[in-house]
Design a protein around this motif. Structure first.
Motif, short mmCIF file in Angstrom:
data_model
loop_
_atom_site.label_atom_id
_atom_site.label_comp_id
_atom_site.label_asym_id
_atom_site.label_seq_id
_atom_site.Cartn_x
_atom_site.Cartn_y
_atom_site.Cartn_z
N LEU A 10 0.83 -1.21 0.00
CA LEU A 10 0.00 0.00 0.00
C LEU A 10 0.86 1.25 0.00
N VAL A 11 1.90 1.26 0.82
CA VAL A 11 2.80 2.41 0.89
C VAL A 11 3.55 2.59 -0.43
N ASP A 12 3.93 1.49 -1.08
CA ASP A 12 4.62 1.59 -2.36
C ASP A 12 3.73 2.24 -3.43
N ILE A 13 2.44 1.90 -3.42
CA ILE A 13 1.51 2.52 -4.37
C ILE A 13 1.44 4.03 -4.12
N CYS A 14 1.30 4.40 -2.86
CA CYS A 14 1.21 5.82 -2.51
C CYS A 14 2.53 6.54 -2.81
N PHE A 15 3.64 5.88 -2.53
CA PHE A 15 4.96 6.46 -2.74
C PHE A 15 5.17 6.81 -4.21
N THR A 16 4.88 5.87 -5.09
CA THR A 16 5.03 6.10 -6.53
C THR A 16 4.03 7.13 -7.04
N SER A 17 2.84 7.14 -6.45
CA SER A 17 1.78 8.04 -6.92
C SER A 17 2.05 9.51 -6.59
N THR A 18 3.01 9.77 -5.73
CA THR A 18 3.33 11.17 -5.41
C THR A 18 4.15 11.84 -6.51
#
Length: 322
Positions: free
Chosen positions: A68-76
């Motif tokens: 979940l954090v990886d998705i958010c991290f890349t989405s920034t």
């Protein structure tokens, strides 16, 4: 703030990875593909873990949080980059830049702490297997994730507030595809000694500290594995750690390479290319690294996707009647 820092409504320019027009379509297609693979791969990991009761364990709880954090991290970073490439615009507002830095630091720090927590989980599982269930109880697992999040929020807030005190030129070109803290400090027109000091101090504490914890955990794990008499037991114990070690190596080598390198020959473009590794490539590879050698994840994915032969009825929510 200085007189040239009245930038609340102004725009900065993100120069990206290359200014050559002929490379823009290639870069757009490449990053769009990597972003879609990242989101889809990590989403499948989350769905697989949540849909299979056999994976309701601390290890997979932390893995789903990492995804979940990886998705958010890349989405920034990637969506803004893709938008700029598609519209042939390099602009980002001052507020947008600060917001991007805040969430990038938050999710990057949270990613870092989750990797450390996962190393501790593997340490307890291998070195103290009889007490694993008692130690890694649901309350402690939730607390570890929550504390990691709180520390990451506070660290991100600190850096964002430190950036707000800086003055910037009216026309600022950022030689990067996102607003990176180190680049912003470097391009500021006011004194950055306090910012530099704080950046290196927090990097040392919040990156080198957890890394030391990971190395300590694995030193104990290796020692415990070496004492095992069964070759099969050694292989199984090593297999549970190999994926995590691969992700840790990718993440830390690139992050520390960007933030601790002070070589005068290092160009902004090379720093931006290196940043691609930990902001885009590593989150994209994580689902593959954790699933290729993991039979439990493979089984859960097959069940989730309705593939025949492995828990097909369970995937559809059906039970065979006698």
């Amino acid at each position: 703030m200085g007189p040239d820092n009245d930038t609340g409504g102004s725009q900065f320019l993100l120069l990206g990875l290359s200014e050559k027009p002929e490379l823009q379509p290639l870069i757009f297609g490449l990053f769009l593909s990597m972003y879609l693979i990242t989101v889809l791969g990590n989403l499948l990991i989350i769905l697989a873990v949540s849909s299979d009761s056999h994976l309701y364990t601390p290890m997979y709880f932390f893995l789903s949080n990492l995804s979940l954090v990886d998705i958010c991290f890349t989405s920034t970073t990637v969506p803004k980059m893709l938008w700029n490439l598609q519209t042939q615009s390099k602009a980002i507002t001052y507020d947008g830049c600060i917001t991007q830095m805040y969430f990038l630091t938050l999710f990057g720090g949270w990613d870092n702490f989750l990797l450390t927590v996962m190393a501790y989980d593997r340490y307890v599982a291998i070195c103290h297997p009889l007490h694993y269930t008692a130690i890694m109880n649901p309350r402690l697992c939730g607390l570890l994730v929550l504390v990691s999040f709180i520390i990451s929020v506070l660290n991100s807030l600190l850096h964002s507030l430190m950036i707000l005190r800086l003055s910037f030129p009216a026309e600022l070109e950022i030689p990067h595809f996102f607003c990176e803290i180190k680049q912003m400090i470097k391009l500021a027109s006011s004194d950055t000694f306090l910012n530099d000091t704080m950046m290196y101090l927090t990097t040392g504490l919040l990156a080198a500290g957890p890394l030391a914890g990971i190395l300590y955990s694995y030193s104990k794990i290796v020692s415990s594995i070496c004492r095992m008499s069964s070759a099969q037991g050694k292989y199984k114990a090593f297999s549970t750690c190999a994926s995590h070690l691969s992700v840790v190596s990718l993440f830390y080598c690139t992050v520390l390479g960007v933030y601790l390198s002070s070589a005068p020959t290092r160009t902004s473009q090379s720093s931006a290319i290196t940043s691609v590794m930990y902001t885009v490539v590593t989150p994209m590879l994580n689902p593959f690294i954790y699933s290729l050698r993991n039979k439990d994840i493979k089984r859960a994915l097959n069940s989730l996707l309705g593939m025949p032969g492995i828990n097909g009825d369970k995937c559809l929510g059906l039970k065979k009647r006698p």
